[in-house]
Design a protein around this motif. Structure first.
Motif, PDB file in Angstrom:
ATOM      1  N   CYS A 190      11.876  55.632 -11.999  1.00 29.13           N
ATOM      2  CA  CYS A 190      10.557  56.015 -11.493  1.00 29.13           C
ATOM      3  C   CYS A 190      10.477  57.536 -11.412  1.00 29.13           C
ATOM      4  N   PRO A 191       9.403  58.147 -11.913  1.00 31.04           N
ATOM      5  CA  PRO A 191       9.301  59.611 -11.849  1.00 31.04           C
ATOM      6  C   PRO A 191       9.294  60.152 -10.427  1.00 31.04           C
ATOM      7  N   ASP A 192       8.904  59.329  -9.456  1.00 32.99           N
ATOM      8  CA  ASP A 192       8.847  59.781  -8.069  1.00 32.99           C
ATOM      9  C   ASP A 192      10.072  59.339  -7.257  1.00 32.99           C
ATOM     10  N   CYS A 193      10.536  58.106  -7.484  1.00 32.66           N
ATOM     11  CA  CYS A 193      11.605  57.552  -6.662  1.00 32.66           C
ATOM     12  C   CYS A 193      12.987  57.685  -7.306  1.00 32.66           C
ATOM     13  N   GLY A 194      13.018  58.049  -8.590  1.00 29.93           N
ATOM     14  CA  GLY A 194      14.298  58.159  -9.270  1.00 29.93           C
ATOM     15  C   GLY A 194      14.815  56.791  -9.708  1.00 29.93           C
ATOM     16  N   GLU A 195      16.127  56.583  -9.575  1.00 30.73           N
ATOM     17  CA  GLU A 195      16.733  55.302  -9.952  1.00 30.73           C
ATOM     18  C   GLU A 195      16.474  54.277  -8.859  1.00 30.73           C
ATOM     19  N   VAL A 196      15.908  53.140  -9.258  1.00 33.60           N
ATOM     20  CA  VAL A 196      15.598  52.086  -8.298  1.00 33.60           C
ATOM     21  C   VAL A 196      16.191  50.773  -8.800  1.00 33.60           C
ATOM     22  N   ALA A 197      16.944  50.107  -7.934  1.00 28.15           N
ATOM     23  CA  ALA A 197      17.553  48.831  -8.311  1.00 28.15           C
ATOM     24  C   ALA A 197      16.488  47.746  -8.423  1.00 28.15           C
ATOM     25  N   VAL A 198      16.608  46.912  -9.432  1.00 31.65           N
ATOM     26  CA  VAL A 198      15.721  45.744  -9.547  1.00 31.65           C
ATOM     27  C   VAL A 198      16.014  44.825  -8.359  1.00 31.65           C
ATOM     28  N   PRO A 199      14.989  44.402  -7.624  1.00 31.47           N
ATOM     29  CA  PRO A 199      15.229  43.496  -6.482  1.00 31.47           C
ATOM     30  C   PRO A 199      15.960  42.230  -6.925  1.00 31.47           C
ATOM     31  N   GLU A 200      16.822  41.724  -6.082  1.00 32.09           N
ATOM     32  CA  GLU A 200      17.643  40.564  -6.434  1.00 32.09           C
ATOM     33  C   GLU A 200      16.799  39.352  -6.789  1.00 32.09           C
ATOM     34  N   ASP A 201      15.636  39.200  -6.120  1.00 30.66           N
ATOM     35  CA  ASP A 201      14.824  38.015  -6.413  1.00 30.66           C
ATOM     36  C   ASP A 201      14.107  38.129  -7.762  1.00 30.66           C
ATOM     37  N   GLN A 202      14.251  39.276  -8.445  1.00 30.09           N
ATOM     38  CA  GLN A 202      13.685  39.446  -9.782  1.00 30.09           C
ATOM     39  C   GLN A 202      14.739  39.342 -10.878  1.00 30.09           C
ATOM     40  N   LEU A 203      15.951  38.996 -10.492  1.00 31.69           N
ATOM     41  CA  LEU A 203      17.016  38.792 -11.479  1.00 31.69           C
ATOM     42  C   LEU A 203      16.958  37.358 -11.992  1.00 31.69           C
ATOM     43  N   PRO A 204      17.296  37.106 -13.249  1.00 36.60           N
ATOM     44  CA  PRO A 204      17.803  38.102 -14.184  1.00 36.60           C
ATOM     45  C   PRO A 204      16.689  38.906 -14.853  1.00 36.60           C
ATOM     46  N   VAL A 205      17.004  40.130 -15.204  1.00 27.46           N
ATOM     47  CA  VAL A 205      16.150  40.880 -16.119  1.00 27.46           C
ATOM     48  C   VAL A 205      16.512  40.369 -17.507  1.00 27.46           C
ATOM     49  N   THR A 206      15.652  39.520 -18.049  1.00 28.75           N
ATOM     50  CA  THR A 206      15.979  38.878 -19.325  1.00 28.75           C
ATOM     51  C   THR A 206      15.603  39.781 -20.496  1.00 28.75           C
ATOM     52  N   LEU A 207      16.224  39.527 -21.615  1.00 29.06           N
ATOM     53  CA  LEU A 207      15.913  40.278 -22.823  1.00 29.06           C
ATOM     54  C   LEU A 207      14.496  39.932 -23.283  1.00 29.06           C
ATOM     55  N   PRO A 208      13.793  40.877 -23.880  1.00 28.04           N
ATOM     56  CA  PRO A 208      12.419  40.597 -24.332  1.00 28.04           C
ATOM     57  C   PRO A 208      12.407  39.524 -25.408  1.00 28.04           C
ATOM     58  N   GLU A 209      11.405  38.680 -25.347  1.00 25.31           N
ATOM     59  CA  GLU A 209      11.284  37.593 -26.324  1.00 25.31           C
ATOM     60  C   GLU A 209      10.579  38.097 -27.583  1.00 25.31           C
ATOM     61  N   GLY A 210      10.835  37.406 -28.664  1.00 24.87           N
ATOM     62  CA  GLY A 210      10.104  37.706 -29.894  1.00 24.87           C
ATOM     63  C   GLY A 210      10.709  38.788 -30.748  1.00 24.87           C
ATOM     64  N   MET A 211      11.720  39.509 -30.249  1.00 27.60           N
ATOM     65  CA  MET A 211      12.342  40.549 -31.069  1.00 27.60           C
ATOM     66  C   MET A 211      13.253  39.895 -32.096  1.00 27.60           C
ATOM     67  N   ARG A 212      13.091  40.337 -33.342  1.00 28.27           N
ATOM     68  CA  ARG A 212      13.923  39.797 -34.407  1.00 28.27           C
ATOM     69  C   ARG A 212      14.641  40.949 -35.099  1.00 28.27           C
ATOM     70  N   GLY A 213      15.293  40.650 -36.197  1.00 23.86           N
ATOM     71  CA  GLY A 213      16.117  41.653 -36.859  1.00 23.86           C
ATOM     72  C   GLY A 213      15.373  42.932 -37.184  1.00 23.86           C
ATOM     73  N   GLU A 214      14.135  42.805 -37.692  1.00 24.42           N
ATOM     74  CA  GLU A 214      13.425  44.015 -38.088  1.00 24.42           C
ATOM     75  C   GLU A 214      13.111  44.895 -36.880  1.00 24.42           C
ATOM     76  N   ALA A 215      12.929  44.280 -35.705  1.00 27.54           N
ATOM     77  CA  ALA A 215      12.645  45.051 -34.500  1.00 27.54           C
ATOM     78  C   ALA A 215      13.894  45.679 -33.922  1.00 27.54           C
ATOM     79  N   LEU A 216      15.048  45.220 -34.375  1.00 31.30           N
ATOM     80  CA  LEU A 216      16.298  45.756 -33.857  1.00 31.30           C
ATOM     81  C   LEU A 216      16.794  46.929 -34.671  1.00 31.30           C
ATOM     82  N   ALA A 217      16.122  47.250 -35.773  1.00 27.70           N
ATOM     83  CA  ALA A 217      16.554  48.359 -36.614  1.00 27.70           C
ATOM     84  C   ALA A 217      16.512  49.651 -35.810  1.00 27.70           C
TER      85      ALA A 217
END
Length: 832
Positions: free
Chosen positions: A453-480
């Motif tokens: 956060c530009p104002d708060c700096g590093e902020v931990a993801v709240p535990e009740d929002q875990l897991p931070v899952t990988l984005p869906e829909g990304m395929r090989g071409e998006a991983l280049a």
């Protein structure tokens, strides 16, 4: 009914490994014989194989490693322990990401397809694992807790971020892991790799350096000596002193102090120049204006060098004078300050005092740039300034002012005291160990649960929002390559509200090193479906530490060190009651072919599936075990799975020949055969405990021969001792050749699985062997008398005689020409 041959004898079945492999897996699964009761009814033992990576189907190395671990697990079950022997996959990582780019697919597709293939092969290979506890580190249900653990480390200030150099491909505009750099080139495009400074996440493993070192004492005798030595060297504890050198002010540049660590403060008078790492921020801060351009050019050159190249003793020394001088805190001498590539920014303070007479790399640098060389240790060797060879170690101090005449120990103490009195240094302990860089600029890994956060700096993801899952829909071409971490391409995923202030913020786009995933997986196996934490604390403390860990020596340092670090942090958090995760460690060797490592390029690869099809699972497993002690390499060119198959068929046929009832009184059987059985079983237990699995196989072969002899020319197939022997063979083979053992057990009329048969009871009275005195002569002169078994064989008697201390003394190093055994009680040794 079986057809009857013309002889009137019943037809004999043939040994059919394929039929056995088709029959028994479903029986084991229905009986759930490999699942622990986990109810406290029996003493627990945890046996663990190192995590496999799903890069394809199982290979010959897997066949050896998992056969070894399975021997231990099966043996402990037979001894009555409740055994946890789980399976899972270390399923994040770079190979899957590269495969996705190549195939224009999601890494999960390649990963989980390979896992299914390997799982089917493991089932065929009859590894006695509890499939109900199977896990994969790429499952959100697993990496949720990897993220949770990261945040707990972060709360304890054990996870932090700072700038550090990474491998950078200027063509692909992307960060490369070390394993993506081949001979200094990008493996993807062949461009020369350089270095680039990026913000990276670290675990503060150095905080635990002392404990990691001290706690190794409890592993002595239970871990291989070379693994302990490798870890000690990696941690690299050294006692010495910090010495602070004043850098003189120069043309607008203020004066300052720079601290160095040295294990030899007694050699301070021998320092003739000062060196800082060329790629460090310190070099830029110290350089005089007129030298700045030269330093910039030099730093560009250094970017293309690996750490190994920079520290090589073979490379010519290079460097740049920074136009500044450092003041020696003991004698006030001004030393020129240089930037050089052989000093690394990541080690120590990134600066050293150079004592060329007594350090070879410093001496090579001094000779390259015509810098002074001053010997301060009189070791009796040639002057390094003339010989070009630095003198190290012990010596009397010379050319060292108040230290002259002192030995090393006294001089170190006196020099350190002088530094402390002057406020210019102090006694200290340093470690070679560096903090663990865990950031990876990849897609297929555990996302780091931090929001910026530009104002708060590093902020931990709240535990009740875990897991931070990988984005869906990304395929090989998006991983280049995108010039940033691949996850940065998922802009909708990156943009997020700050949990603290609600303002616009961004997710961290790095993922974690896969070593983080494998640093705690063994804890999850105790309760893999637990939903309220990374593991059930009670379950972990009941099962752990792991009684026997099995895997390759290639993981001797990083994986094992990181796992030990995690365990100690979790102990400090009150989550585990132990401080070491693995009580005992067994390393297996490699499977090679014709003296060389197997590879497609060499054309000497051996396909495991083909070997299993040709000879059967049991023959391959038995060959792996019998070939050598576990820690030695197995050369597939020198072994014979066909011979193993023939032996197994011979052992299996015992089940067709025994004619006594299952409940026959064993004690009434042939005494000689019974004694052989009980001695074999007793010795096998001792051998397994000392990991001499190959010798156990040899003893099983001897027992099969003795049983066959008893059937064919001894008391006959109806003798109770023959049944006892055949059942002992089945139990022994259950450790190495599970299909054959199970089929033999059934043919012997046993209904329950041989897996639950229990270890045969040993009658101590049958272990007593009649002994005789063997007279040992050297050239006709009596040198020793040995008490040996009356039925000892000539080879064993000869070995015992040659091991005799009295014989060794009388030979006095002479070669032996021959050993003559005239009778079981007379051995004559004739020296050459």
């Amino acid at each position: 009914m079986s057809a009857q041959p013309e002889t009137g004898q019943p037809a004999r079945d043939s040994y059919d490994f394929a039929a056995m492999e088709a029959k028994w897996p479903s029986v084991w699964e229905d009986l759930r014989v490999f699942e622990p009761a986990d109810d406290g009814s029996r003493e627990r033992r945890y046996v663990l194989d190192m995590f496999p990576y799903p890069s394809g189907d199982l290979h010959m190395g897997h066949a050896e490693a998992f056969a070894m671990g399975d021997v231990v697990a099966r043996y402990l079950r037979q001894r009555g322990f409740d055994v946890l022997h789980p399976i899972g996959w270390d399923s994040f990582g770079l190979p899957a990401e590269n495969a996705a780019i190549k195939r224009d697919a999601h890494p999960a597709e390649w990963t989980y397809a390979n896992i299914d293939t390997q799982a089917a092969s493991f089932r065929r290979y009859a590894i006695s694992v509890d499939w109900s506890r199977r896990l994969h580190t790429s499952d959100p249900e697993y990496y949720r807790w990897t993220q949770w653990l990261f945040l707990k480390f972060y709360e304890r200030s054990l996870a932090y971020r700072r700038k550090s150099p990474v491998n950078w491909c200027p063509y692909d505009q992307t960060v490369l892991a070390n394993e993506q750099v081949v001979n200094g080139m990008c493996e993807r495009c062949g461009t020369a790799v350089t270095k680039k400074n990026l913000n990276q996440w670290y675990f503060k493993i150095t905080e635990y350096a002392d404990r990691l070192l001290e706690d190794m004492d409890q592993l002595e005798g239970h871990w291989p000596d070379r693994v302990l030595a490798m870890q000690r060297n990696w941690i690299g504890r050294s006692e010495g002193a910090h010495a602070r050198f004043a850098i003189e002010a120069d043309a607008g540049l203020p004066g300052r102090e720079v601290e160095v660590f040295t294990t030899r403060p007694d050699t301070l008078y021998g320092a003739t120049f000062f060196v800082v790492a060329a790629d460090s921020d310190l070099a830029v801060e110290l350089v005089a204006a007129e030298q700045a351009a030269q330093l910039d050019d030099y730093r560009e050159q250094v970017k293309s060098l690996s750490e190994i190249e920079r520290q090589s003793t073979e490379r010519p020394k290079t460097g740049v004078f920074l136009g500044r001088y450092a003041v020696n805190p003991l004698n006030g001498e001004k030393l020129p300050v240089w930037a050089a590539d052989y000093v690394l920014a990541e080690y120590g303070t990134g600066a050293i005092m150079a004592v060329p007479a007594h350090d070879q790399r410093d001496l090579d640098f001094a000779r390259a740039f015509d810098l002074p060389v001053r010997a301060v240790l009189d070791t009796g060797e040639a002057d390094p300034a003339e010989s070009g060879v630095a003198t190290t170690g012990e010596g009397t101090l010379v050319n060292s002012g108040f230290l002259d005449g002192m030995d090393k120990t006294a001089a170190i103490g006196a020099a350190t005291a002088k530094l402390e009195d002057a406020g210019a240094g102090e006694k200290t302990v340093n470690f070679r160990l560096r903090d663990w860089l865990l950031s990876r600029q990849r897609f297929w890994g555990t996302p780091i649960p931090i929001i910026h956060c530009p104002d708060c700096g590093e902020v931990a993801v709240p535990e009740d929002q875990l897991p931070v899952t990988l984005p869906e829909g990304m395929r090989g071409e998006a991983l280049a390559p995108q010039g940033t971490s691949p996850l940065a391409a998922a802009e909708d995923w990156v943009r997020v509200s700050c949990p603290d202030c609600g303002g616009e913020a961004q997710r961290d786009t790095d993922t974690m090193d896969t070593f983080v995933d494998s640093s705690w997986y063994f804890l999850r196996f105790a309760s893999p479906h637990f939903a309220d934490g990374p593991f059930d604390v009670d379950a972990v403390n009941q099962w752990m530490p792991v009684a026997q860990y099995v895997g390759g020596v290639e993981h001797a340092i990083l994986h094992l060190l990181y796992s030990r670090f995690f365990t100690k942090v979790l102990q400090d958090m009150g989550l585990v009651q132990f401080n070491e995760p693995f009580s005992a460690l067994l390393n297996q060797g490699q499977v090679i072919n014709g003296g060389k490592a197997m590879s497609k390029s060499l054309g000497n690869g051996v396909d495991l599936g083909e070997q299993l099809d040709a000879y059967g699972v049991d023959a391959v497993r038995l060959t792996m075990i019998f070939a050598s002690p576990p820690e030695d390499d197995v050369d597939w060119a020198d072994v014979s799975p066909s011979a193993s198959a023939r032996f197994l068929a011979r052992a299996w046929r015992l089940g067709q020949d025994v004619t006594s009832a299952v409940d026959v009184d064993r004690a009434s059987g042939d005494t000689e055969l019974r004694a052989t059985v009980h001695r074999t079983v007793n010795e096998a237990a001792e051998l397994i405990n000392s990991h001499k699995f190959n010798v156990v196989v040899a003893r099983a072969m001897e027992l099969v021969n003795a049983t066959r002899k008893a059937i064919d020319s001894g008391p006959g197939p109806a003798d109770p001792a023959v049944r006892e022997a055949a059942e002992a063979v089945a139990v022994l083979l259950s450790l190495f050749a599970p299909y054959t053992a199970e089929d033999l057990w059934a043919k012997l009329g046993r209904e329950a699985s041989v897996v639950t048969a229990g270890w045969p009871r040993v009658d101590e009275q049958l272990l007593v062997r009649e002994t005789i005195t063997a007279v040992v002569q050297v050239q006709g002169k009596v040198r020793d008398r040995l008490q040996v078994p009356a039925d000892i064989g000539e080879a064993e008697l000869q070995a015992l005689a040659l091991e005799s201390e009295a014989v060794s003394r009388s030979l006095d190093g002479r070669q032996i020409r021959k050993v003559i055994i005239r009778a079981p009680k007379l051995v004559n040794i004739v020296p050459a």
